[in-house]
Design a protein around this motif. Structure first.
Motif: not given
Length: 123
Positions: A26-37, A48-51, A106-108
């Motif tokens: 689903x659309x994640x823009x605005x509502x969800x922060x995203x990360x890479x691990x 690794x990185x987050x936005x 934090x991954x948690x």
């Protein structure tokens, strides 16, 4: 329940550039922060990185600063751009979504995870 699917993993040579993609259900823009691990063999999963939700703030692990980039579109997709890859960065790379617009290291703090995509760095 947000489902995440990573793609773009594979075999790359040391020093190469490579981009991973993460598609959400689903659309994640605005509502969800995203990360890479990532999780290398025998090691814990590491940040690794987050936005942030609107893409205005990005964060990187010290080990990848200046070499990796993270970006997202206005819909469902998030990307991890990797440059000058090192053999020790071979790992399973995971995309994660946090049900908050502020990113976290934090991954948690992440609520949804993809299954991961393998990146192998070897000559």
């Amino acid at each position: 329940q947000v489902q995440l699917v990573e793609s773009g993993g594979g075999l790359v040579q040391p020093g190469d550039s490579h981009t991973l993609s993460c598609a959400a259900s689903e659309r994640t823009f605005i509502r969800f922060a995203m990360g890479w691990f990532r999780r290398a063999p025998g090691k814990d999963r590491e940040f690794v990185a987050a936005i942030s939700g609107n893409g205005g703030a990005t964060y990187f692990a010290d080990s990848v600063k200046g070499r990796f980039g993270i970006s997202r579109d206005y819909g469902k997709n998030t990307y991890l751009e990797m440059h000058n890859l090192k053999p020790e960065e071979a790992a399973v790379y995971y995309c994660a979504a946090r049900d908050d617009d502020s990113a976290d290291l934090s991954r948690a703090e992440y609520h949804y995870w993809g299954q991961g995509t393998q990146v192998t760095v070897s000559s």
